[in-house]
Write an enzyme that holds these catalytic residues in place. Structure first.
Site, short mmCIF file in Angstrom:
data_model
loop_
_atom_site.label_atom_id
_atom_site.label_comp_id
_atom_site.label_asym_id
_atom_site.label_seq_id
_atom_site.Cartn_x
_atom_site.Cartn_y
_atom_site.Cartn_z
N ASP A 58 35.55 15.06 59.86
CA ASP A 58 36.48 14.00 60.27
C ASP A 58 37.90 14.24 59.78
O ASP A 58 38.63 13.30 59.48
CB ASP A 58 36.00 12.63 59.77
CG ASP A 58 34.65 12.27 60.35
OD1 ASP A 58 34.47 12.44 61.56
OD2 ASP A 58 33.77 11.83 59.59
N CYS A 99 28.57 15.18 63.83
CA CYS A 99 28.20 15.96 62.65
C CYS A 99 27.07 16.94 62.91
O CYS A 99 27.21 18.15 62.69
CB CYS A 99 27.79 15.03 61.53
SG CYS A 99 28.91 13.68 61.20
N HIS A 155 22.64 16.69 56.82
CA HIS A 155 22.56 16.02 58.12
C HIS A 155 21.89 16.87 59.20
O HIS A 155 22.25 16.82 60.38
CB HIS A 155 23.95 15.58 58.59
CG HIS A 155 23.89 14.34 59.45
ND1 HIS A 155 24.99 13.80 60.07
CD2 HIS A 155 22.85 13.53 59.78
CE1 HIS A 155 24.64 12.72 60.75
NE2 HIS A 155 23.35 12.54 60.58
#
Length: 203
Positions: A58, A99, A155
């Protein structure tokens, strides 16, 4: 997330630093897979360099000093600028604004659509996991004599130990497994998401 791979006894000047900003059109790092694999399979000299890879989530393109050197900035990043100046900046790629797909592409060198995960992130409380048959960069590099370490966000699945970093080529990992946590208490919704492992021991 930081992926650092190292072989023992290598001087600091033999360090390769690769920088990427995630979630910004025009920036993607599948090329780092190729570069790292070439280094680890003998294209580089017999003295294996350290490899430090930094993936920033981000982050806007102008949020670090090295993107527009010499211009006034609200955000000052002298250490990152120094590391980038001594390393290799890959900034001519496209990434999905999510992500999991971006991380999966980096780890495997495969387009997210070929992994079937181009449309969304891995969600909390699901059994989603990066395909076990896919070779990850850490597995390839470790097979060529490197120690591999991951710090930060994973993730890419957490529903079983087989999904987690130390089952996917990392000697150690320290961070969180899902999309985001509170900076202070490491909580996600109503529980803590903080993970560490070494030598096959997961906590």
């Amino acid at each position: 997330a930081v992926v650092s791979t190292q072989s023992t006894g290598i001087a600091a000047e033999n360090t390769i630093r690769l920088f990427s900003c995630n979630h910004f059109p025009g920036i993607m790092l599948s090329l780092v897979i190729t570069a790292a694999l070439l280094l680890s399979t003998g294209v580089a000299t017999s003295s294996k360099p350290h490899i430090l890879f930094v993936l920033m989530d981000d982050q806007g393109y102008g949020d670090v000093g090295y993107t527009y050197p010499g211009e006034p900035k609200d955000i000052v990043t002298p250490l990152i600028d120094k590391l980038a100046g001594e390393g290799l900046i890959l900034d001519r790629f496209y990434a999905l604004p999510l992500c999991t797909p971006s991380r999966a592409a980096l780890q495997t060198g495969v387009y997210p659509i070929s992994l079937g995960i181009q449309a969304n992130v891995f969600l909390t409380h699901t059994k989603q996991c990066l395909q076990s048959e896919r070779l990850l960069i850490a597995e390839a590099i470790r097979a060529n004599g490197y120690a591999t370490h991951l710090v930060g966000k994973w993730h890419l699945g957490y529903s079983s130990l087989d999904c987690l970093p130390c089952a996917r080529g990392y000697d150690t990992a320290y961070g969180f497994t899902q999309g985001g946590i509170d900076y202070y208490d490491h909580s996600l919704i109503n529980y803590q998401d903080f993970y560490s492992c070494s030598a096959g021991n997961d906590t």
